[in-house]
Design a protein around this motif. Sequence first.
Motif, PDB file in Angstrom:
ATOM      1  N   TYR A 128       0.820  -1.217   0.000  1.00  0.00           N
ATOM      2  CA  TYR A 128       0.000   0.000   0.000  1.00  0.00           C
ATOM      3  C   TYR A 128       0.853   1.265   0.000  1.00  0.00           C
ATOM      4  O   TYR A 128       0.542   2.235  -0.706  1.00  0.00           O
ATOM      5  CB  TYR A 128      -0.932  -0.001   1.218  1.00  0.00           C
ATOM      6  N   ARG A 129       1.928   1.298   0.792  1.00  0.00           N
ATOM      7  CA  ARG A 129       2.702   2.533   0.923  1.00  0.00           C
ATOM      8  C   ARG A 129       3.529   2.864  -0.314  1.00  0.00           C
ATOM      9  O   ARG A 129       4.058   3.977  -0.420  1.00  0.00           O
ATOM     10  CB  ARG A 129       3.595   2.458   2.154  1.00  0.00           C
ATOM     11  N   ARG A 130       3.654   1.934  -1.231  1.00  0.00           N
ATOM     12  CA  ARG A 130       4.355   2.232  -2.478  1.00  0.00           C
ATOM     13  C   ARG A 130       3.634   3.322  -3.271  1.00  0.00           C
ATOM     14  O   ARG A 130       4.232   3.990  -4.116  1.00  0.00           O
ATOM     15  CB  ARG A 130       4.504   0.977  -3.329  1.00  0.00           C
ATOM     16  N   ARG A 131       2.351   3.499  -3.008  1.00  0.00           N
ATOM     17  CA  ARG A 131       1.570   4.536  -3.682  1.00  0.00           C
ATOM     18  C   ARG A 131       2.113   5.926  -3.396  1.00  0.00           C
ATOM     19  O   ARG A 131       1.886   6.867  -4.152  1.00  0.00           O
ATOM     20  CB  ARG A 131       0.116   4.459  -3.222  1.00  0.00           C
ATOM     21  N   HIS A 132       2.830   6.084  -2.278  1.00  0.00           N
ATOM     22  CA  HIS A 132       3.324   7.401  -1.880  1.00  0.00           C
ATOM     23  C   HIS A 132       4.654   7.758  -2.532  1.00  0.00           C
ATOM     24  O   HIS A 132       5.245   8.787  -2.204  1.00  0.00           O
ATOM     25  CB  HIS A 132       3.468   7.457  -0.355  1.00  0.00           C
ATOM     26  N   LYS A 133       5.131   6.938  -3.463  1.00  0.00           N
ATOM     27  CA  LYS A 133       6.384   7.226  -4.153  1.00  0.00           C
ATOM     28  C   LYS A 133       6.228   8.367  -5.156  1.00  0.00           C
ATOM     29  O   LYS A 133       7.217   8.917  -5.634  1.00  0.00           O
ATOM     30  CB  LYS A 133       6.891   5.969  -4.877  1.00  0.00           C
ATOM     31  N   VAL A 134       4.989   8.688  -5.506  1.00  0.00           N
ATOM     32  CA  VAL A 134       4.713   9.810  -6.404  1.00  0.00           C
ATOM     33  C   VAL A 134       3.603  10.663  -5.799  1.00  0.00           C
ATOM     34  O   VAL A 134       2.909  10.235  -4.871  1.00  0.00           O
ATOM     35  CB  VAL A 134       4.276   9.333  -7.809  1.00  0.00           C
ATOM     36  N   ARG A 135       3.452  11.872  -6.306  1.00  0.00           N
ATOM     37  CA  ARG A 135       2.369  12.719  -5.817  1.00  0.00           C
ATOM     38  C   ARG A 135       1.017  12.071  -6.112  1.00  0.00           C
ATOM     39  O   ARG A 135       0.838  11.450  -7.166  1.00  0.00           O
ATOM     40  CB  ARG A 135       2.413  14.098  -6.485  1.00  0.00           C
ATOM     41  N   PRO A 136       0.065  12.206  -5.206  1.00  0.00           N
ATOM     42  CA  PRO A 136      -1.277  11.683  -5.474  1.00  0.00           C
ATOM     43  C   PRO A 136      -1.942  12.485  -6.587  1.00  0.00           C
ATOM     44  O   PRO A 136      -1.489  13.573  -6.941  1.00  0.00           O
ATOM     45  CB  PRO A 136      -1.996  11.868  -4.128  1.00  0.00           C
ATOM     46  N   GLY A 137      -3.034  11.943  -7.129  1.00  0.00           N
ATOM     47  CA  GLY A 137      -3.677  12.599  -8.260  1.00  0.00           C
ATOM     48  C   GLY A 137      -5.164  12.818  -8.066  1.00  0.00           C
ATOM     49  O   GLY A 137      -5.809  12.198  -7.221  1.00  0.00           O
ATOM     50  N   ILE A 138      -5.705  13.725  -8.866  1.00  0.00           N
ATOM     51  CA  ILE A 138      -7.149  13.953  -8.901  1.00  0.00           C
ATOM     52  C   ILE A 138      -7.821  12.752  -9.553  1.00  0.00           C
ATOM     53  O   ILE A 138      -8.887  12.295  -9.130  1.00  0.00           O
ATOM     54  CB  ILE A 138      -7.482  15.241  -9.669  1.00  0.00           C
ATOM     55  N   THR A 139      -7.203  12.237 -10.597  1.00  0.00           N
ATOM     56  CA  THR A 139      -7.665  11.015 -11.237  1.00  0.00           C
ATOM     57  C   THR A 139      -6.481  10.068 -11.333  1.00  0.00           C
ATOM     58  O   THR A 139      -5.359  10.424 -10.969  1.00  0.00           O
ATOM     59  CB  THR A 139      -8.254  11.284 -12.629  1.00  0.00           C
ATOM     60  N   GLY A 140      -6.727   8.859 -11.781  1.00  0.00           N
ATOM     61  CA  GLY A 140      -5.641   7.897 -11.872  1.00  0.00           C
ATOM     62  C   GLY A 140      -6.100   6.632 -12.562  1.00  0.00           C
ATOM     63  O   GLY A 140      -7.291   6.454 -12.845  1.00  0.00           O
ATOM     64  N   LEU A 141      -5.151   5.738 -12.818  1.00  0.00           N
ATOM     65  CA  LEU A 141      -5.478   4.484 -13.479  1.00  0.00           C
ATOM     66  C   LEU A 141      -6.487   3.677 -12.674  1.00  0.00           C
ATOM     67  O   LEU A 141      -7.430   3.109 -13.225  1.00  0.00           O
ATOM     68  CB  LEU A 141      -4.200   3.664 -13.685  1.00  0.00           C
ATOM     69  N   ALA A 142      -6.318   3.649 -11.349  1.00  0.00           N
ATOM     70  CA  ALA A 142      -7.264   2.909 -10.506  1.00  0.00           C
ATOM     71  C   ALA A 142      -8.643   3.549 -10.543  1.00  0.00           C
ATOM     72  O   ALA A 142      -9.661   2.844 -10.562  1.00  0.00           O
ATOM     73  CB  ALA A 142      -6.747   2.858  -9.062  1.00  0.00           C
ATOM     74  N   GLN A 143      -8.679   4.886 -10.558  1.00  0.00           N
ATOM     75  CA  GLN A 143      -9.971   5.585 -10.518  1.00  0.00           C
ATOM     76  C   GLN A 143     -10.783   5.371 -11.801  1.00  0.00           C
ATOM     77  O   GLN A 143     -12.012   5.313 -11.751  1.00  0.00           O
ATOM     78  CB  GLN A 143      -9.755   7.097 -10.284  1.00  0.00           C
ATOM     79  N   VAL A 144     -10.098   5.286 -12.946  1.00  0.00           N
ATOM     80  CA  VAL A 144     -10.844   5.090 -14.197  1.00  0.00           C
ATOM     81  C   VAL A 144     -11.104   3.625 -14.483  1.00  0.00           C
ATOM     82  O   VAL A 144     -11.786   3.287 -15.452  1.00  0.00           O
ATOM     83  CB  VAL A 144     -10.105   5.730 -15.396  1.00  0.00           C
TER      84      VAL A 144
END
Length: 230
Positions: free
Chosen positions: A166-182
Amino acid sequence: MRLWEATNELEPVVREVGDKPELLRAVNVATAAVLLVATLPVLLAAMLAVRLTSRGPVIYRQTRVGLDRRGRADNADCRRAEDYGGRPFTIFKLRTMVVDAEAGTGPVWAEANDPRVTPVGRFLRATRIDELPQLWNVIRGDMNLVGPRPERPQLVLKLSREVVGYRRRHKVRPGITGLAQVSQHYDQSLDDVRSKVRYDIAYLNQRSVVTDARILARTVPVVLRRIGAN
């Protein structure tokens, strides 16, 4: 591996980015500024609707966990009482729920037909208009247009213990949209989170200006068809 396929591998070596970080930031800031100006009439109308139809602030502020800056040149002092795996920041949204919606429950995921959501808020969520203030988060440097969705600190602590990688997600800035969201709906269970983490890690290993552009393009029909809005 195709961009739209979530990988089952949760231990990849995360590349910094496909393009230079400075280029990605410049594209994000410039695009966010243009979008903020272009959508300003919609944002102002939505703010007025929130003000006239429910009690409470128009802009909702909430703490989320963002980029892990440890080991980076722009890191100032990241010492925290709790280690969330990323730096907390304040996210801005149009308020879509009643005031003190989580006063009796604490942080919980939104549900389908959530009774805490106001009538106007339901429309704003379905159209993603409530996310427009986050363009300011992008300009400020808290977020990018595309990236893993930021979560609240309390849930980050819980999910970090229960979801591998889970914490690997924090290696980049979070986004308004993303691959998971779409690719799927809002999180409603741990299984949803595990699925989204796989998408997030797939994105981390293919991140570039072109990849971001493809995800932004895919976001448009998702918004128009109101997929995954609670």
